[in-house]
Design a protein around this motif. Structure first.
Motif, PDB file in Angstrom:
ATOM      1  N   ARG A 189       1.046  -1.330  -0.028  1.00  0.00           N
ATOM      2  CA  ARG A 189      -0.072  -0.149   0.109  1.00  0.00           C
ATOM      3  C   ARG A 189       0.801   1.176  -0.024  1.00  0.00           C
ATOM      4  O   ARG A 189       0.507   2.234  -0.386  1.00  0.00           O
ATOM      5  N   ASP A 190       2.014   1.028   0.189  1.00  0.00           N
ATOM      6  CA  ASP A 190       2.970   2.233   0.698  1.00  0.00           C
ATOM      7  C   ASP A 190       4.381   1.786   0.222  1.00  0.00           C
ATOM      8  O   ASP A 190       5.070   1.366   1.069  1.00  0.00           O
ATOM      9  N   LYS A 221      -4.764  -5.164  -6.103  1.00  0.00           N
ATOM     10  CA  LYS A 221      -5.093  -3.774  -5.598  1.00  0.00           C
ATOM     11  C   LYS A 221      -3.850  -3.165  -5.070  1.00  0.00           C
ATOM     12  O   LYS A 221      -3.777  -1.975  -4.513  1.00  0.00           O
ATOM     13  N   LYS A 223      -0.734  -0.817  -4.692  1.00  0.00           N
ATOM     14  CA  LYS A 223      -0.501   0.762  -5.216  1.00  0.00           C
ATOM     15  C   LYS A 223       0.457   0.738  -6.223  1.00  0.00           C
ATOM     16  O   LYS A 223       1.635   0.000  -6.220  1.00  0.00           O
ATOM     17  N   THR A 224       0.257   1.352  -7.329  1.00  0.00           N
ATOM     18  CA  THR A 224       1.291   1.308  -8.505  1.00  0.00           C
ATOM     19  C   THR A 224       1.158   2.884  -9.101  1.00  0.00           C
ATOM     20  O   THR A 224       0.177   3.747  -8.729  1.00  0.00           O
ATOM     21  N   ASP A 225       1.993   3.243  -9.927  1.00  0.00           N
ATOM     22  CA  ASP A 225       1.883   4.391 -10.751  1.00  0.00           C
ATOM     23  C   ASP A 225       1.308   4.042 -12.080  1.00  0.00           C
ATOM     24  O   ASP A 225       1.142   2.913 -12.321  1.00  0.00           O
ATOM     25  N   GLU A 241       7.057   1.665  -5.721  1.00  0.00           N
ATOM     26  CA  GLU A 241       6.016   0.661  -5.922  1.00  0.00           C
ATOM     27  C   GLU A 241       6.519  -0.326  -7.028  1.00  0.00           C
ATOM     28  O   GLU A 241       6.346  -1.369  -6.885  1.00  0.00           O
TER      29      GLU A 241
END
Ligand code: TYM
Length: 329
Positions: A189-190, A221, A223-225, A241
């Motif tokens: 998530r981070d 799910k 987090k990515t860019d 990420e």
């Protein structure tokens, strides 16, 4: 004489960070020389634990290590609490360790948070016990994740000061073995926080007991860019990420991040995430199965740990005796 020693706290479920940062490498190292691996249950009590929960967690972690491939016929597997020499040497080393050194430990600062005055003495002295864990066995190599580096530097400082203060060549200075693409597996998530047992969000980590569907969904799910994966490792700069997911894929396949990017560079996460999810589910599934079997047979686990403790006690005895003697006790 090469000797590898490492430990893990029996606090709840094993996650992908422990697995890739430490255990997977333990499994490789047990074929390359003498190894001792232990459940750091004395470390676990530096924060309050419900005794029943701790008892279960210890059993769960022992089962998890065997399920991951630690072979009790190759490596010595034991509980720290079963080898009193750990606690004894820790006390002896408390005379050598300096308050100023412990004050610099970032993990204590993180774990004690704002309530430093209310933290336990055990949490503060935790790294001295960790030093005892490795110095007790004349350890040469300590495979750990990046977050344990500072604790091992402290162990070296304590060993060197003890040897100098008492004019002995007693303790071997241990080498941390840190590295590879998964030395620091990050939260899903981070990308700036490490994957950890204590993160309140279960979506932040992959547990070794997660089923295939859960793993696929956590990876999907993550987090990515919005950019596609780069073609080179330099392209991961400033994309924590993306770097994390590529590192996980690399570690799981014994490849380098460059090799992973040679395969996936230019593709979006829409393609990469399902591939990573399937890879993880495929490799972790059999571990979870074996874990279930082992948990159903506690007598087998107890026997493994009892045998390991006996071997560890014998290996620890000479160094402990020399430490007492060097100090005049
Ligand atoms: P522990 O129980 O927190 O973690 C066990 C091992 O897993 C590694 N690790 C990670 N590696 C990569 N990415 C992550 N996100 C991640 N999270 C955890 C840790 O670096 C560790 O190698 N103090 C130690 C246990 C210990 C020990 C020792 C280790 C006690 N005595 C003596 C080595 C030698 C600890 O709390 O690890």
């Amino acid at each position: 004489h090469k000797r590898t020693v490492s430990g893990i706290q029996p606090t709840g479920n094993l996650h992908l960070g422990n697995y890739l940062g430490a255990i997977r490498r333990w499994v490789q190292m047990q074929d390359e020389g003498e190894c001792l691996f232990f459940l750091a249950d004395l470390h676990a009590i530096t924060v309050h634990n419900d005794p029943t929960a701790l008892r279960n967690n210890i059993r769960e972690m022992a089962a998890a290590l065997v399920a991951c491939g630690i072979d009790p016929d190759k490596a010595v597997l034991f509980r720290q609490r079963d080898v009193p020499a750990h606690a004894e040497l820790c006390w002896l080393l408390n005379g050598t360790a300096r308050i100023g050194w412990l004050n610099r430990m970032t993990q204590f600062k993180e774990k004690s948070g704002k309530n430093r005055e209310g933290a336990s003495i055990g949490l503060y002295g935790y790294p001295v016990l960790q030093a005892a864990d490795v110095l007790l066995y004349q350890t040469t190599h300590v495979p750990v994740g990046e977050d344990q580096k500072q604790h091992l530097e402290l162990a070296r400082d304590i060993a060197a000061k003890f040897n100098t203060d008492f004019g002995v060549e007693l303790f071997t200075l241990p080498e941390p073995v840190i590295g590879g693409p998964a030395a620091r597996v990050m939260s899903l998530r981070d990308g700036s926080a490490k994957m950890s047992k204590s993160d309140p969000s279960d979506m932040s980590r992959i547990n070794l007991t997660d089923d295939a569907e859960t793993i696929m969904s956590k990876v999907r799910k993550a987090k990515t860019d919005p950019e596609p994966l780069p073609d080179t490792v330099e392209g991961l700069e400033g994309r924590p990420e993306a770097r994390n997911l590529v590192g996980i894929y690399a570690a799981m396949t014994d490849a380098t991040p460059a090799e992973v990017l040679a395969q996936f560079g230019g593709q979006g996460f829409g393609a990469f995430k399902p591939a990573l999810g399937e890879l993880l589910a495929g490799k972790l599934g059999p571990i979870a199965e074996r874990l279930k079997e082992l948990k159903a047979n506690p007598a087998e686990l107890d026997a493994i740990l009892a045998k390991g403790a006996e071997k560890a006690r014998a290996l620890a005895a000479p160094t402990l005796a020399k430490a007492y003697d060097a100090m005049g006790l």
